[in-house]
Write a protein that holds these residues in place. Structure first.
Motif, PDB file in Angstrom:
ATOM      1  N   TYR A   1     -53.511 -43.990 -30.889  1.00 40.84           N
ATOM      2  CA  TYR A   1     -52.675 -45.187 -31.458  1.00 40.84           C
ATOM      3  C   TYR A   1     -53.042 -46.395 -30.448  1.00 40.84           C
ATOM      4  O   TYR A   1     -53.280 -47.673 -30.777  1.00 40.84           O
ATOM      5  N   GLY A   2     -53.174 -46.144 -29.047  1.00 43.48           N
ATOM      6  CA  GLY A   2     -53.156 -47.280 -28.208  1.00 43.48           C
ATOM      7  C   GLY A   2     -54.633 -47.958 -28.218  1.00 43.48           C
ATOM      8  O   GLY A   2     -54.700 -48.964 -28.256  1.00 43.48           O
ATOM      9  N   LYS A   3     -55.703 -47.137 -28.525  1.00 45.99           N
ATOM     10  CA  LYS A   3     -56.863 -47.644 -28.810  1.00 45.99           C
ATOM     11  C   LYS A   3     -56.919 -48.587 -30.086  1.00 45.99           C
ATOM     12  O   LYS A   3     -57.834 -49.809 -30.299  1.00 45.99           O
ATOM     13  N   PHE A   4     -55.984 -48.065 -31.075  1.00 48.94           N
ATOM     14  CA  PHE A   4     -56.054 -48.734 -32.464  1.00 48.94           C
ATOM     15  C   PHE A   4     -55.432 -50.126 -31.980  1.00 48.94           C
ATOM     16  O   PHE A   4     -55.895 -51.371 -32.384  1.00 48.94           O
ATOM     17  N   PHE A   5     -54.344 -50.255 -31.314  1.00 50.95           N
ATOM     18  CA  PHE A   5     -53.557 -51.330 -30.921  1.00 50.95           C
ATOM     19  C   PHE A   5     -54.403 -52.295 -30.313  1.00 50.95           C
ATOM     20  O   PHE A   5     -54.299 -53.539 -30.131  1.00 50.95           O
ATOM     21  N   ALA A   6     -55.139 -51.678 -29.309  1.00 51.83           N
ATOM     22  CA  ALA A   6     -55.975 -52.590 -28.343  1.00 51.83           C
ATOM     23  C   ALA A   6     -57.104 -53.368 -29.130  1.00 51.83           C
ATOM     24  O   ALA A   6     -57.431 -54.578 -28.723  1.00 51.83           O
ATOM     25  N   SER A   7     -57.522 -53.002 -30.229  1.00 50.98           N
ATOM     26  CA  SER A   7     -58.161 -53.663 -31.043  1.00 50.98           C
ATOM     27  C   SER A   7     -57.666 -55.120 -31.759  1.00 50.98           C
ATOM     28  O   SER A   7     -58.413 -55.842 -32.092  1.00 50.98           O
ATOM     29  N   SER A   8     -56.450 -55.349 -31.528  1.00 51.77           N
ATOM     30  CA  SER A   8     -55.662 -56.551 -32.146  1.00 51.77           C
ATOM     31  C   SER A   8     -55.321 -57.366 -30.699  1.00 51.77           C
ATOM     32  O   SER A   8     -54.574 -58.295 -30.883  1.00 51.77           O
ATOM     33  N   CYS A   9     -55.725 -56.967 -29.600  1.00 50.66           N
ATOM     34  CA  CYS A   9     -55.302 -57.661 -28.353  1.00 50.66           C
ATOM     35  C   CYS A   9     -55.661 -58.973 -28.316  1.00 50.66           C
ATOM     36  O   CYS A   9     -56.918 -59.180 -28.594  1.00 50.66           O
ATOM     37  N   PRO A  10     -54.818 -60.240 -28.082  1.00 51.51           N
ATOM     38  CA  PRO A  10     -55.471 -61.483 -28.062  1.00 51.51           C
ATOM     39  C   PRO A  10     -56.404 -61.732 -26.728  1.00 51.51           C
ATOM     40  O   PRO A  10     -56.248 -60.944 -25.688  1.00 51.51           O
ATOM     41  N   ALA A  11     -57.442 -62.128 -27.018  1.00 47.60           N
ATOM     42  CA  ALA A  11     -58.469 -62.366 -25.935  1.00 47.60           C
ATOM     43  C   ALA A  11     -57.770 -62.932 -24.879  1.00 47.60           C
ATOM     44  O   ALA A  11     -58.578 -62.846 -23.603  1.00 47.60           O
ATOM     45  N   THR A  12     -56.890 -63.887 -24.775  1.00 44.05           N
ATOM     46  CA  THR A  12     -56.323 -64.437 -23.644  1.00 44.05           C
ATOM     47  C   THR A  12     -55.190 -64.083 -23.135  1.00 44.05           C
ATOM     48  O   THR A  12     -54.592 -64.450 -22.332  1.00 44.05           O
ATOM     49  N   SER A  13     -54.787 -62.613 -23.522  1.00 41.60           N
ATOM     50  CA  SER A  13     -53.484 -61.867 -23.109  1.00 41.60           C
ATOM     51  C   SER A  13     -53.571 -61.781 -21.416  1.00 41.60           C
ATOM     52  O   SER A  13     -54.582 -61.575 -20.971  1.00 41.60           O
ATOM     53  N   TYR A  14     -52.418 -62.028 -20.739  1.00 42.41           N
ATOM     54  CA  TYR A  14     -52.280 -61.693 -19.371  1.00 42.41           C
ATOM     55  C   TYR A  14     -52.610 -60.303 -19.113  1.00 42.41           C
ATOM     56  O   TYR A  14     -52.261 -59.227 -19.844  1.00 42.41           O
ATOM     57  N   HIS A  15     -53.037 -59.903 -17.723  1.00 46.39           N
ATOM     58  CA  HIS A  15     -53.074 -58.482 -17.424  1.00 46.39           C
ATOM     59  C   HIS A  15     -52.216 -58.322 -16.302  1.00 46.39           C
ATOM     60  O   HIS A  15     -52.022 -59.156 -15.493  1.00 46.39           O
ATOM     61  N   TYR A  16     -51.619 -57.076 -15.982  1.00 46.14           N
ATOM     62  CA  TYR A  16     -50.683 -56.696 -15.097  1.00 46.14           C
ATOM     63  C   TYR A  16     -51.187 -55.812 -14.143  1.00 46.14           C
ATOM     64  O   TYR A  16     -51.682 -54.544 -14.692  1.00 46.14           O
ATOM     65  N   SER A  17     -50.843 -55.870 -13.035  1.00 47.12           N
ATOM     66  CA  SER A  17     -51.302 -54.689 -12.111  1.00 47.12           C
ATOM     67  C   SER A  17     -50.722 -53.414 -12.374  1.00 47.12           C
ATOM     68  O   SER A  17     -49.245 -53.468 -12.638  1.00 47.12           O
ATOM     69  N   ASP A  18     -51.091 -52.199 -12.555  1.00 42.35           N
ATOM     70  CA  ASP A  18     -50.673 -50.973 -12.473  1.00 42.35           C
ATOM     71  C   ASP A  18     -49.914 -50.367 -11.424  1.00 42.35           C
ATOM     72  O   ASP A  18     -49.368 -49.402 -11.570  1.00 42.35           O
ATOM     73  N   ASP A  19     -50.111 -51.059 -10.236  1.00 44.05           N
ATOM     74  CA  ASP A  19     -49.878 -50.891  -9.088  1.00 44.05           C
ATOM     75  C   ASP A  19     -48.183 -51.167  -8.594  1.00 44.05           C
ATOM     76  O   ASP A  19     -47.324 -50.658  -8.577  1.00 44.05           O
ATOM     77  N   ASP A  20     -48.101 -52.554  -8.932  1.00 43.24           N
ATOM     78  CA  ASP A  20     -46.431 -53.155  -8.862  1.00 43.24           C
ATOM     79  C   ASP A  20     -46.348 -53.935  -9.979  1.00 43.24           C
ATOM     80  O   ASP A  20     -44.982 -54.635  -9.939  1.00 43.24           O
TER      81      ASP A  20
END
Length: 625
Positions: free
Chosen positions: A225-244
């Motif tokens: 499901y995650g891969k399916f949802f990722a296909s709709s991700c806006p191209a300019t969406s922010y990324h967040y660190s998986d550390d903090d």
């Protein structure tokens, strides 16, 4: 005229892709000289790739446009935001604008273009993205194949699709194939040419009998499901660190391949959901507060500030939400399917396809989760609450069983509804009465009918295609994310005490998860048609039904908005150097609330830095709304 055609589209909500699908089908029906393989209706610009796009200018020899066979690019271009290009053309568009591109890059190419927009936004913004692209193509040597087409969302009886049919019939097809008969010639379907589906479906060996989590959150299905949802991700969406859990500086300009979540949505829990209009008021408007988790840590872990400037989002940014269909709608849809599909509704399925992601075909079809149940797909993935487009109705006509007492009549009616000549009928039946997919399947019950005895006219058609899961997946479109202006500013939580005591520059802790809170202002869409049919908006009703909980049930991305130049400068007396007048009707107040909070916080910080007393209520009223 025999030409090699390349079909490309850019879209934010799927309209341009649907226009390409309809145009290609009509071209294929009109002439075999179109050289378009069955099932193909192009690719988005960026999925096709900027490098491959530039190669199109080198595939023909000089003067090819006068030869018997030449290269033609057919483009369908939507305008989004503030007269901007859509997400799935931004990479290609950026490379087209580079000064290093030769002025004769596309001198051997002709192009036809249909632009999509809305005249309500004014003449400057209407179809601006398409007009800019056409001008740039001409600058780089390409030659217009015919006049540009313009589609307006406000056109009666079909919006941009009505305008598309007029452009195809009066301009493009005449130029492509010469003068032809009237459009009614497209009304017949060759039932010997059966619809093709790229999907293969079989029962999967997965046991989830005792798992009470939502299907997209179950460990057996979550990755798919995650891969399916990722296909709709806006191209300019922010990324967040998986550390903090901090927002990564400049991540809105980075490719999704560099996102720690690989484009998958963030997960949010509901903090509060309150109606802010009076109960006796006709409009139900909600103030919804979400906690968006960006990292998981223990309750005792400190929030480490790496960059004090990197708030989780900025005032005026946008929250992109993926809604789900409600259980009642899904159950009704399933009940209208053939019994062979009905019994498979809750069985785990394995969905595969022979279309690889490296081919131009890939974005023509939806990348459904590899493992899921049919009910799960209909709940979290398929847009069964949308109004079917005319090409959808035409596709459904294949599955009307001619052995049903009125099967042939229903087939003809679906074909008629898909035709330009019956645009008014489509407008009355679908658009004005808000009929969704379940309504269509209920009305055209020969699709559900499985008996092979009945209508004596069945021999008129040599083929009947029963509706299978593979064909259903081919017809349905994915749920498109909805975009909401954020009604809060992350810096404001330092001044209002509305966040937890562990607030750190907009980041908070909730239930052991580092993240941030944001507010949405959502007007619930509900109404009644002229003939008394009830309808409602998918995402607004989905959000209105959410209850405060610690469960992370909301899928969300955050992306930049259109207010990046908000004046925040304050003089030595704590007065803004540039006053701002904000005008917003209804829920248009949402981004304005965010902007005013940000300005007020900037002034408070400026005053505190020179040891001035905080603002009182009367001083804060010098902001005009």
């Amino acid at each position: 005229m025999e030409m090699d055609c390349t079909i490309l589209w850019s879209t934010q909500g799927g309209r341009a892709k649907a226009c390409a699908r309809r145009a290609v089908r009509i071209m294929r029906d009109t002439s075999s000289k179109s050289n378009l393989p069955p099932g193909y209706y192009g690719s988005s610009f960026d999925d096709y790739g900027a490098a491959e796009f530039f190669k199109l200018g080198k595939m023909s020899s000089p003067g090819a446009q006068n030869d018997e066979k030449s290269r033609l690019i057919i483009m369908f271009v939507s305008t989004t935001g503030d007269a901007e290009q859509c997400d799935n053309i931004k990479d290609t568009w950026g490379k087209l604008l580079q000064k290093s591109v030769p002025r004769d890059q596309f001198q051997n190419v002709q192009f036809a273009m249909f632009c999509l927009g809305d005249r309500a936004y004014g003449p400057t913004a209407f179809c601006a993205a398409g007009r800019k692209l056409a001008a740039r193509m001409v600058q780089l040597g390409a030659k217009p194949f015919c006049d540009l087409g313009y589609g307006d969302d406000g056109t009666p009886n079909g919006g941009v699709f009505n305008d598309l049919d007029v452009w195809l019939e009066n301009i493009f097809l005449d130029r492509m194939f010469g003068k032809r008969d009237a459009v009614e010639g497209h009304g017949s379907i060759d039932f010997d040419q059966l619809p093709q589906t790229p999907y293969y479906v079989k029962i999967a060996n997965i046991n989830h009998a005792n798992d009470t989590a939502r299907e997209w959150q179950r460990k057996q299905y979550e990755v798919h499901y995650g891969k399916f949802f990722a296909s709709s991700c806006p191209a300019t969406s922010y990324h967040y660190s998986d550390d903090d859990g901090r927002r990564i500086l400049g991540s809105e300009d980075l490719p999704l391949s560099e996102d720690p979540l690989c484009g998958k949505p963030l997960k949010a829990s509901v903090v509060s959901n309150d109606r802010i209009t009076s109960k006796d008021w006709v409009q139900d408007t909600r103030h919804i507060r979400l906690h968006v988790a960006t990292s998981i840590t223990s309750n005792s872990a400190p929030l480490i500030q790496k960059d004090a400037r990197m708030l989780p989002y900025k005032a005026g940014d946008i929250a992109t939400v993926v809604p789900s269909n409600d259980k009642v709608t899904v159950a009704r849809f399933i009940s209208c399917l053939p019994a062979t599909l009905n019994v498979l509704a809750d069985k785990p399925l394995e969905i595969s396809t022979h279309i690889t992601s490296s081919t131009q075909y890939s974005t023509s079809f939806t990348p459904w989760p590899k493992y899921a149940t049919l009910r799960g797909i209909l709940t979290y993935c398929a847009d069964i609450c949308s109004l079917p487009e005319r090409e959808d109705l035409r596709a459904l006509s294949y599955y009307c069983n001619p052995n049903h007492p009125v099967g042939l009549d229903q087939r003809k009616k679906l074909i008629s509804l898909s035709e330009t000549s019956d645009a008014a009928l489509y407008g009355d039946y679908i658009l004005r009465e808000k009929r969704n997919w379940a309504d269509i399947l209920f009305d055209f019950d020969s699709i559900k009918f499985e008996s092979d005895h009945g209508d004596e006219r069945k021999d008129k058609y040599s083929h009947f295609v029963p509706l299978t899961i593979e064909h259903l997946l081919m017809i349905l479109s994915p749920i498109m994310p909805r975009h909401f202006s954020i009604a809060s500013a992350p810096s404001q939580v330092n001044c209002t005490n509305t966040a937890s005591a562990k607030n750190d520059r907009g980041y908070t802790m909730r239930n052991g998860k580092v993240g941030f809170e944001l507010d949405l202002c959502v007007a619930i869409v509900k109404g009644q048609t002229r003939y008394g049919r009830q309808y409602q908006g998918l995402c607004s009703v989905y959000l209105s039904c959410l209850k405060p909980t610690s469960r992370q049930d909301v899928r969300i991305w955050i992306r930049p908005g259109s207010f990046g130049k908000l004046p925040l400068q304050v003089d030595g007396d704590g007065v803004f150097e540039a006053p701002v007048i904000c005008v917003g009707a209804g829920t248009g107040v949402a981004p304005l609330r965010s902007l005013l909070q940000e300005r007020e916080n900037a002034r408070m910080l400026a005053r505190s830095s020179v040891d001035q007393v905080p603002l009182n209520a009367s001083e804060a009223q010098n902001i005009l709304v």
